[in-house]
Every structure is written in structure tokens, then in C-alpha cells.
Write a protein that holds these residues in place. Sequence first.
Motif, PDB file in Angstrom:
ATOM      1  N   PRO A   1       0.812  -1.220   0.000  1.00 37.68           N
ATOM      2  CA  PRO A   1       0.000   0.000   0.000  1.00 37.68           C
ATOM      3  C   PRO A   1       0.849   1.276   0.000  1.00 37.68           C
ATOM      4  O   PRO A   1       1.841   1.366   0.725  1.00 37.68           O
ATOM      5  CB  PRO A   1      -0.784  -0.118   1.310  1.00 37.68           C
ATOM      6  N   ALA A   2       0.437   2.243  -0.815  1.00 39.49           N
ATOM      7  CA  ALA A   2       1.079   3.572  -0.799  1.00 39.49           C
ATOM      8  C   ALA A   2      -0.034   4.611  -0.875  1.00 39.49           C
ATOM      9  O   ALA A   2      -0.871   4.569  -1.784  1.00 39.49           O
ATOM     10  CB  ALA A   2       2.031   3.716  -1.982  1.00 39.49           C
ATOM     11  N   PHE A   3      -0.067   5.517   0.087  1.00 34.99           N
ATOM     12  CA  PHE A   3      -1.075   6.587   0.078  1.00 34.99           C
ATOM     13  C   PHE A   3      -0.485   7.807  -0.619  1.00 34.99           C
ATOM     14  O   PHE A   3       0.558   8.318  -0.206  1.00 34.99           O
ATOM     15  CB  PHE A   3      -1.493   6.947   1.513  1.00 34.99           C
ATOM     16  N   CYS A   4      -1.139   8.249  -1.709  1.00 39.64           N
ATOM     17  CA  CYS A   4      -0.705   9.464  -2.416  1.00 39.64           C
ATOM     18  C   CYS A   4      -1.679  10.566  -2.013  1.00 39.64           C
ATOM     19  O   CYS A   4      -2.872  10.480  -2.317  1.00 39.64           O
ATOM     20  CB  CYS A   4      -0.760   9.269  -3.929  1.00 39.64           C
ATOM     21  N   VAL A   5      -1.160  11.571  -1.330  1.00 39.78           N
ATOM     22  CA  VAL A   5      -2.036  12.547  -0.696  1.00 39.78           C
ATOM     23  C   VAL A   5      -2.221  13.765  -1.596  1.00 39.78           C
ATOM     24  O   VAL A   5      -1.293  14.546  -1.806  1.00 39.78           O
ATOM     25  CB  VAL A   5      -1.468  12.959   0.678  1.00 39.78           C
ATOM     26  N   GLY A   6      -3.440  13.878  -2.145  1.00 39.65           N
ATOM     27  CA  GLY A   6      -3.780  15.047  -2.969  1.00 39.65           C
ATOM     28  C   GLY A   6      -4.127  16.208  -2.063  1.00 39.65           C
ATOM     29  O   GLY A   6      -3.663  16.267  -0.915  1.00 39.65           O
ATOM     30  N   LEU A   7      -4.960  17.129  -2.525  1.00 40.38           N
ATOM     31  CA  LEU A   7      -5.205  18.308  -1.690  1.00 40.38           C
ATOM     32  C   LEU A   7      -6.229  18.039  -0.578  1.00 40.38           C
ATOM     33  O   LEU A   7      -6.018  18.418   0.564  1.00 40.38           O
ATOM     34  CB  LEU A   7      -5.656  19.479  -2.569  1.00 40.38           C
ATOM     35  N   ARG A   8      -7.350  17.416  -0.930  1.00 34.52           N
ATOM     36  CA  ARG A   8      -8.351  17.104   0.098  1.00 34.52           C
ATOM     37  C   ARG A   8      -8.725  15.629   0.101  1.00 34.52           C
ATOM     38  O   ARG A   8      -9.612  15.205   0.810  1.00 34.52           O
ATOM     39  CB  ARG A   8      -9.616  17.947  -0.119  1.00 34.52           C
ATOM     40  N   GLU A   9      -8.083  14.878  -0.753  1.00 40.49           N
ATOM     41  CA  GLU A   9      -8.356  13.443  -0.812  1.00 40.49           C
ATOM     42  C   GLU A   9      -7.033  12.715  -0.925  1.00 40.49           C
ATOM     43  O   GLU A   9      -5.997  13.325  -1.149  1.00 40.49           O
ATOM     44  CB  GLU A   9      -9.245  13.115  -2.023  1.00 40.49           C
ATOM     45  N   MET A  10      -7.101  11.410  -0.761  1.00 39.90           N
ATOM     46  CA  MET A  10      -5.889  10.632  -1.058  1.00 39.90           C
ATOM     47  C   MET A  10      -6.251   9.423  -1.912  1.00 39.90           C
ATOM     48  O   MET A  10      -7.344   8.864  -1.791  1.00 39.90           O
ATOM     49  CB  MET A  10      -5.170  10.223   0.218  1.00 39.90           C
ATOM     50  N   HIS A  11      -5.328   9.100  -2.805  1.00 39.73           N
ATOM     51  CA  HIS A  11      -5.449   7.869  -3.580  1.00 39.73           C
ATOM     52  C   HIS A  11      -4.649   6.818  -2.818  1.00 39.73           C
ATOM     53  O   HIS A  11      -3.484   7.055  -2.525  1.00 39.73           O
ATOM     54  CB  HIS A  11      -4.760   7.983  -4.939  1.00 39.73           C
ATOM     55  N   LEU A  12      -5.296   5.702  -2.492  1.00 46.44           N
ATOM     56  CA  LEU A  12      -4.496   4.583  -2.007  1.00 46.44           C
ATOM     57  C   LEU A  12      -4.127   3.766  -3.240  1.00 46.44           C
ATOM     58  O   LEU A  12      -5.006   3.274  -3.944  1.00 46.44           O
ATOM     59  CB  LEU A  12      -5.311   3.719  -1.032  1.00 46.44           C
ATOM     60  N   ILE A  13      -2.837   3.674  -3.527  1.00 42.68           N
ATOM     61  CA  ILE A  13      -2.412   2.876  -4.678  1.00 42.68           C
ATOM     62  C   ILE A  13      -1.829   1.562  -4.155  1.00 42.68           C
ATOM     63  O   ILE A  13      -0.830   1.558  -3.434  1.00 42.68           O
ATOM     64  CB  ILE A  13      -1.341   3.613  -5.526  1.00 42.68           C
ATOM     65  N   VAL A  14      -2.496   0.474  -4.504  1.00 45.54           N
ATOM     66  CA  VAL A  14      -2.016  -0.850  -4.098  1.00 45.54           C
ATOM     67  C   VAL A  14      -1.651  -1.611  -5.369  1.00 45.54           C
ATOM     68  O   VAL A  14      -2.515  -1.893  -6.198  1.00 45.54           O
ATOM     69  CB  VAL A  14      -3.113  -1.632  -3.335  1.00 45.54           C
ATOM     70  N   GLU A  15      -0.385  -1.907  -5.523  1.00 40.09           N
ATOM     71  CA  GLU A  15       0.057  -2.622  -6.726  1.00 40.09           C
ATOM     72  C   GLU A  15       0.203  -4.101  -6.411  1.00 40.09           C
ATOM     73  O   GLU A  15       0.923  -4.466  -5.484  1.00 40.09           O
ATOM     74  CB  GLU A  15       1.412  -2.086  -7.202  1.00 40.09           C
ATOM     75  N   ILE A  16      -0.484  -4.933  -7.185  1.00 45.65           N
ATOM     76  CA  ILE A  16      -0.267  -6.381  -7.051  1.00 45.65           C
ATOM     77  C   ILE A  16       0.751  -6.775  -8.113  1.00 45.65           C
ATOM     78  O   ILE A  16       0.534  -6.560  -9.310  1.00 45.65           O
ATOM     79  CB  ILE A  16      -1.578  -7.164  -7.258  1.00 45.65           C
ATOM     80  N   VAL A  17       1.866  -7.314  -7.649  1.00 44.98           N
ATOM     81  CA  VAL A  17       2.905  -7.743  -8.594  1.00 44.98           C
ATOM     82  C   VAL A  17       2.727  -9.243  -8.837  1.00 44.98           C
ATOM     83  O   VAL A  17       2.574 -10.009  -7.889  1.00 44.98           O
ATOM     84  CB  VAL A  17       4.313  -7.446  -8.029  1.00 44.98           C
ATOM     85  N   PHE A  18       2.720  -9.631 -10.102  1.00 47.02           N
ATOM     86  CA  PHE A  18       2.485 -11.052 -10.411  1.00 47.02           C
ATOM     87  C   PHE A  18       3.369 -11.509 -11.567  1.00 47.02           C
ATOM     88  O   PHE A  18       3.920 -10.668 -12.308  1.00 47.02           O
ATOM     89  CB  PHE A  18       0.996 -11.292 -10.753  1.00 47.02           C
ATOM     90  N   ASP A  19       3.458 -12.820 -11.697  1.00 46.21           N
ATOM     91  CA  ASP A  19       4.225 -13.434 -12.794  1.00 46.21           C
ATOM     92  C   ASP A  19       3.284 -13.587 -13.989  1.00 46.21           C
ATOM     93  O   ASP A  19       2.334 -14.369 -13.928  1.00 46.21           O
ATOM     94  CB  ASP A  19       4.742 -14.806 -12.308  1.00 46.21           C
TER      95      ASP A  19
END
Length: 545
Positions: A441-459
Motif C-alpha cells: 500500500p502507498a497513500f498518495c495525498v492530494g489536496l483534500r483526498e488521497m489515492h491509495l495505490i495498491v500494486e499487485i505484482v504477479f508473474d
Amino acid sequence: KHLKERQRLPVVPLGIEREDFYNALEELKEKLDAEHVEVNDKPLRDGWYMEHPNTHDMMTILDEEEFVASAVVYPSTTEEVQEIVKWANKFLIPIFPISMGRNLGYGGAAPRVRGSVTVDLGKRMNKILNINPEDYTCLVEPGVSFYALYDELEKKGLRDYMWIDTPDLGGGSIIGNTVDRGVGYTPYGDHWACHSGLEVVLPTGEVIRTAMGALPGNNTWQVFPYGFGPYCDGIFSQSNFGIVTKMGMTLMPNPGGYESFMYTFPNEQDLAPLIDIIRPLRIASMLENVAQLRHVTQSLAVSGLPRSKFFSGTGPIPEDIVHAEASKSYVGDHTWAYYGMSYGPAHIRAHKLALIDAEFHKIPGCRKIDPSKLPEDEYFWSRDRIAAGIPDIHELRWVNWAPNGSHIAFSPVSPIRGTDATQLFELGKKIHGKYDIDFFPAFCVGLREMHLIVEIVFDRDDPAEKKRALDCLREMVDEAADKGYGEYRTHLVLMDQVAGTYSWNDGALAKFNERLKDALDPNGILAPGRCGIWGKRYRGFGWEM
Ligand code: FAD
């Protein structure tokens, strides 16, 4: 057999005889040069980020032949784009525009409908049409990447004067990223909010310029994004209502100095109080850029080493191993790392940084990292470059976590609140655990909201692993929607599902989008299914997934 050895039998759009399709392509070759119309009959090669294919998704989550182009065409002008659109209407052939096709994690260069003809705008329409140092704006074509604009500013001696904003990877198209409402990491990180003015070829072949671009002889197209009357730019982002052939973008004045900083926090449970500390600082622009709060597992992965180097068992990598390995880096035994940047001359930065420091230290055990002790190839310096508008590709390293590393994203939005962050974090962790998948999980914090970006890495060569990743994603999308969270953007394969979660008032928004689609694109030829929007020629035949 002979054919199989040398090439693939290309797919053709459903409902069109192969011979009719080839005849139609011959007609298109008369409009563009023959060399700019390519049948997709070669083996599908995945390449890598800088040499990516334009025929399919190099990180496909389905079978490679699922979302695949029948042919690729390369227009060089807006007029040629209009010709292609008229041709598609004549033969009822689905077309799918890409600017550069590096939309990795969201479908790459692939079309949603198998056998669509990909319109690769970027290869030949790649001019920077204007850079205006007085207004801090530029006007670009689809093939202009973040790297290309940066290089041009350098070449013109303007880089010290004005900055670009770049996503984590700089090889994408400014237009492609912006129309998909992508983000970067300076104060200009909300790319869509920073654009001003579009030129768009409509699905029936007419061309329009939006906002001030509609006023002949104007000099305000790139400085006033609204013009007069309905503001229609929005319907050309995350949609299939037009092909953007030019876009204005605002540039950031050099702030007169900058300084990256990084704090780490010991416990997973620090997330909620930390997010509540971040919110007022971010809304007041004390925290000035779209910063990232990253979990330690991703910090370990961005080392570029494969998971097998740390753990050979099944299931999510155990937390004690993650912490033991991360202890060898600057993250130490901590769980969260916040990467930010302060802008302006030193005395102005000092004021803001002191305030941030006092606030962050309210979390017990909070540590400020001293950048002067970090080696040059440390990830911190990549974040430093990106937050200063310098394109980079270091971020790609976590894709090596799995063999044949590919990824697909879960990207819900929420207010910047501790309770929301915790709900989404726990939801993601639980469902990743259920499917035996490592959680980034990585939270990218915008001005009044945040995007939680969760990357699933796969083969991408392991069908069972791909299925688990997709099942995990689908479950997260549904459970998040049940709790009131929606995705800000999604992969081609999830577009119907995500669009379906925006269902208020008996799906009124989807019905409105369908009405627009049918009015603007009566034959439904443009990017059918993109963002869950299908023209009437496709509806009711089971295309949704
Ligand atoms: P394209 O692939 O050309 O376009 C994206 C989509 O928009 C296309 O599929 C098409 O449907 C539509 N489109 C494109 N051009 C047009 C047009 N002219 N008219 C109409 N429709 C059009 N993304 C971020 O936003 N921020 C990040 O920080 C980020 N980090 C990433 C990190 C990694 C490791 C990876 C692998 C990816 C990351 N991405 C990120 C996702 C992606 O790489 C970028 O968003 C990238 O800029 C998108 O590719 P592109 O610019 O080539 O757009």
C-alpha cells in the motif's frame, strides 16, 4: 504450420469477415501511406518499459490474445485522425486511441475490445507546438513524453525557469496520462486540473477545440481553461467520446529552491494518527506536494531484488522477515515512510519544515532521515528528482518482485482521514492475505483526498497467479464499494465492475454516459467499453466483464 512459424494469424474485429477487414485496411492505406498501417501478425513480444509493444498489454492479467489489436495505424496530423475515424464508421470497425501506450497497471497499450484497430497517435504526432515562458504554459501533441518536454526545456535554457510535473515514470505521454487523470508529485501533480484547452476529433470525424480554443485568433487558450458555455473538457477524460490531438498544459515556476525530506514511523497502527496530522498540513499547503506514505514491504521491493531473495515460502512474506531485511536500509525497523518536498528559498523552507517536524514528531518513535547519509542510488533520491519535476524510471524496480514481473493496481480514493485510511488498509491486507499475495500500500495525498495505490505484482507467465491477482482485485473493488469507496482509475479488465459501483439512483450516471455515447458515437466505434461505457451497438451482447 508454415504461417505459425513465422507469424500469428491476426485477430479481426468480431462480426467482420477477414477478407472484408483486409480490404478495408487497403482503403485506409490509400489515405495514410501503406507503411503507416500495420497488421498485427507478428508474435506478441512484451519488451520492457522503454521498448514496450503497442499491440497488447505487456503486463497482461488475462491471456495475451484477449485484449489484442488487429492492426495499428499511425496518423501524423489531426486531419489523418479524422480520416481514420471516418473510415472506422464506414466499415464499423472498433478503433482504440493510445498516445504512447505506457498505461502499465491499467492495461498498457491494449484495446478493450479484441481485434480493435489501435490508433497510435504518439509515434508521428509528437511535436511540442509551443512553450510560453511568459504564461508558463505549453501546447503538446500526444507523443510528447514527460522526458521529451523536460529535455526541450533544458535545450531552450528554460529548465531553471520553469518545471514540468512528472508521474513516477517519465516515459509516458503527457496527454495520455492527463486524459486518464494520472498524477505527479510536485504541487502541479493533479494533471487534469493543470491542463488548459483541448483539440478533439469526435467519433464522427469532426474536430473541435474546447474553451478559448473555440474563439478564432485568441491568445488565451492555455491560460483560461473554461471559455464560455458548458465546460466540456471533462467528458474527454476517462471516456471514449473523442480523440485528443492537442492539449495545453500549465508549467510550474521554479520555486527558488527545494528540499526533500523523509520521515519514518514505527507501527502499522500509526497510520490513522499520522493521516490525521497530514490532513490539515496538506490542505493548508504546508505539505506542498502530492507526497507518498509507503509501507515497508514496498520499500523492500523497490530495492529491485526479487522476493525469492528474501523468502522462498508461499503466502505473503512474513512481517518479521520484511522488518529484518528493511532494517539494513534507512527505513530501519519502521513500517511507514513519508516522502515529501518543501519548496522555496531556504528561509521560507525552514519555517515550513520546522512546523512539519513538530507535527510529525507527535507520533512516538518518529524518525527524520538525514539525506546526506543516503547513497546516490537510494530510492529517496528518485523521489527527490520526481518531486522536483525531473523524470525518472527508478520506480520500475519493484516490478522485479516476481519473475516475469507485471502489476495491476487497486486505486480507491478517500478523504485524508485516519478512519478511512485504516478501513482501506485493513480491507486490502485482509483480502491480500486471503489470496496469499504480498501487500504494497502507498497513500498518495492530494489536496483534500488521497489515492491509495495498491500494486499487485504477479508473474505474467503463471495463469494461476494471474487468476489469484484478479480475484483479489475484484473482491477488493466490491468490498471497498460496499464501504463507500470508489476507484479513481482502473485497469481495462475491471472497468465494467468499477463503473458499476458508481450506481447511485439506479445507475443514473452510467445511463447519462450511455446517452452521450450514443449521441456522439452513433456507431459505437471509438474505444468500446472503455471506462465501462458501451455504445448501443454493443450493449446487451455480453461484452461486459
Ligand atoms: P497512454 O497509454 O497513451 O494513455 C492512457 C489511456 O488513455 C489509453 O489507454 C487511452 O485509452 C487513453 N488515451 C490516451 N491518449 C488518448 C488520446 N489522445 N485521446 C483519447 N484517449 C486517449 N501513473 C500515474 O498517473 N502516476 C504515477 O505515479 C504512476 N506510476 C507508475 C509506476 C509504475 C512502476 C508503473 C509501471 C506505472 C505507473 N503509472 C503511474 C501508470 C502509467 O505508467 C502512467 O500513467 C502513464 O503515463 C500512462 O501511459 P501513457 O502516458 O503512455 O498513456
